[in-house]
Design an enzyme around this catalytic site. Structure first.
Site, PDB file in Angstrom:
ATOM      1  N   VAL A 142       5.585  -7.555   8.251  1.00  0.00           N
ATOM      2  CA  VAL A 142       6.772  -8.374   8.005  1.00  0.00           C
ATOM      3  C   VAL A 142       7.443  -8.805   9.299  1.00  0.00           C
ATOM      4  CG1 VAL A 142       7.220  -7.514   5.670  1.00  0.00           C
ATOM      5  CG2 VAL A 142       8.247  -6.337   7.646  1.00  0.00           C
ATOM      6  N   SER A 188       3.848   3.940  -1.641  1.00  0.00           N
ATOM      7  CA  SER A 188       3.881   4.622  -2.940  1.00  0.00           C
ATOM      8  C   SER A 188       4.405   3.700  -4.038  1.00  0.00           C
ATOM      9  CB  SER A 188       4.712   5.907  -2.861  1.00  0.00           C
ATOM     10  OG  SER A 188       5.989   5.632  -2.315  1.00  0.00           O
ATOM     11  N   THR A 218       0.813  -1.213   0.000  1.00  0.00           N
ATOM     12  CA  THR A 218       0.000   0.000   0.000  1.00  0.00           C
ATOM     13  C   THR A 218       0.850   1.268   0.000  1.00  0.00           C
ATOM     14  OG1 THR A 218      -0.169  -0.056   2.410  1.00  0.00           O
ATOM     15  CG2 THR A 218      -1.962  -1.095   1.152  1.00  0.00           C
ATOM     16  N   LYS A 228      19.975   5.833   0.194  1.00  0.00           N
ATOM     17  CA  LYS A 228      20.515   6.176   1.518  1.00  0.00           C
ATOM     18  C   LYS A 228      21.320   5.034   2.140  1.00  0.00           C
ATOM     19  CE  LYS A 228      16.795   9.445   2.112  1.00  0.00           C
ATOM     20  NZ  LYS A 228      16.433   9.347   0.693  1.00  0.00           N
ATOM     21  N   LEU A 248      -6.478   1.078   6.356  1.00  0.00           N
ATOM     22  CA  LEU A 248      -7.097   2.189   5.636  1.00  0.00           C
ATOM     23  C   LEU A 248      -6.594   2.253   4.190  1.00  0.00           C
ATOM     24  CD1 LEU A 248      -8.889   4.680   5.456  1.00  0.00           C
ATOM     25  CD2 LEU A 248      -6.968   6.027   6.364  1.00  0.00           C
ATOM     26  N   LYS A 249      -5.289   2.142   4.009  1.00  0.00           N
ATOM     27  CA  LYS A 249      -4.751   2.193   2.647  1.00  0.00           C
ATOM     28  C   LYS A 249      -5.225   0.999   1.819  1.00  0.00           C
ATOM     29  CE  LYS A 249      -0.619   5.016   3.260  1.00  0.00           C
ATOM     30  NZ  LYS A 249       0.855   4.996   3.209  1.00  0.00           N
ATOM     31  N   ARG A 298       0.233  -3.671   6.619  1.00  0.00           N
ATOM     32  CA  ARG A 298      -0.424  -3.541   7.918  1.00  0.00           C
ATOM     33  C   ARG A 298      -1.393  -2.367   7.952  1.00  0.00           C
ATOM     34  NH1 ARG A 298       4.767  -1.593  11.524  1.00  0.00           N
ATOM     35  NH2 ARG A 298       5.091   0.356  10.448  1.00  0.00           N
ATOM     36  N   GLY A 311       7.452  11.650 -10.624  1.00  0.00           N
ATOM     37  CA  GLY A 311       6.495  11.095 -11.596  1.00  0.00           C
ATOM     38  C   GLY A 311       6.225   9.733 -11.327  1.00  0.00           C
ATOM     39  N   LYS A 370      18.791  -0.282   6.073  1.00  0.00           N
ATOM     40  CA  LYS A 370      18.564  -0.755   4.706  1.00  0.00           C
ATOM     41  C   LYS A 370      19.832  -1.387   4.124  1.00  0.00           C
ATOM     42  CE  LYS A 370      15.154  -0.521   2.743  1.00  0.00           C
ATOM     43  NZ  LYS A 370      14.073  -1.510   2.677  1.00  0.00           N
TER      44      LYS A 370
END
Length: 181
Positions: A75, A25, A23, A140, A51-52, A48, A181, A152
């Protein structure tokens, strides 16, 4: 060097795909692309955020026999991942605690989601003999200067090394930077 994805290289038609963080982007854009490009047998949105998921279901209505499935889960919960991955061919791991300030203020939570969650995805994919797993990382993670980047980078190393533990599952990592975009 940039890699140009050639849609002819892989055909997802008839395949079952699960996307963690479905859910978010990236997840929403990925689901939209998959649903509009391929005739997948299932596209499981694992997230989780109730709502999305509800909001996504307005764009992608769940119909009996249709490909889209919404699966509430985290996860961090290995048992829930195991249930969600039944019969899945491919996994896209996009779930993360991704806001730099949030990670700095909540370091244990960032580690639980971004590192332990990655380990849960890896272990479950190996157990379920998933064919291919692609994990999203971030720019990052290159010489990290904050906790988000460090978690990450750690997840990247876990995914790359997972190839040594499984001859059935192929693990890859892509770094997803800031995108317009």
């Amino acid at each position: 060097m940039f890699y140009q994805f050639d849609e002819d290289q892989i055909n997802l038609s008839g395949k079952s795909i699960l996307i963690t963080g479905g859910t978010g982007s990236f997840g929403q854009a990925f689901v939209r692309k998959v649903i509009n490009t391929y005739e997948v047998s299932r596209c499981i949105v694992f997230s989780r955020d109730e709502l999305k998921q509800y909001e996504m279901a307005q764009e992608f209505p769940v119909v009996p026999g249709g490909p889209i499935r919404f699966f509430i889960g985290d996860v961090r919960d290995a048992a829930r991942l195991e249930l969600a991955m039944r019969g899945v061919d491919y996994v896209i791991h996009a779930a993360a605690l991704k806001h730099v300030q949030t990670a700095e203020y909540n370091p244990f939570e960032a580690a639980k989601t971004n590192i332990n969650g990655a380990m849960n995805v890896i272990d479950t994919c190996i157990d379920k003999k998933i064919k291919r797993v692609v994990a999203l990382s971030t720019d990052k993670a290159c010489n990290p200067i904050n906790l988000y980047g460090a978690t990450k980078l750690c997840a990247e190393k876990l995914f790359v090394n997972a190839n040594q533990y499984s001859n059935k599952t192929s693990f890859s990592v892509v770094r997803y930077g800031n995108v317009m975009g």
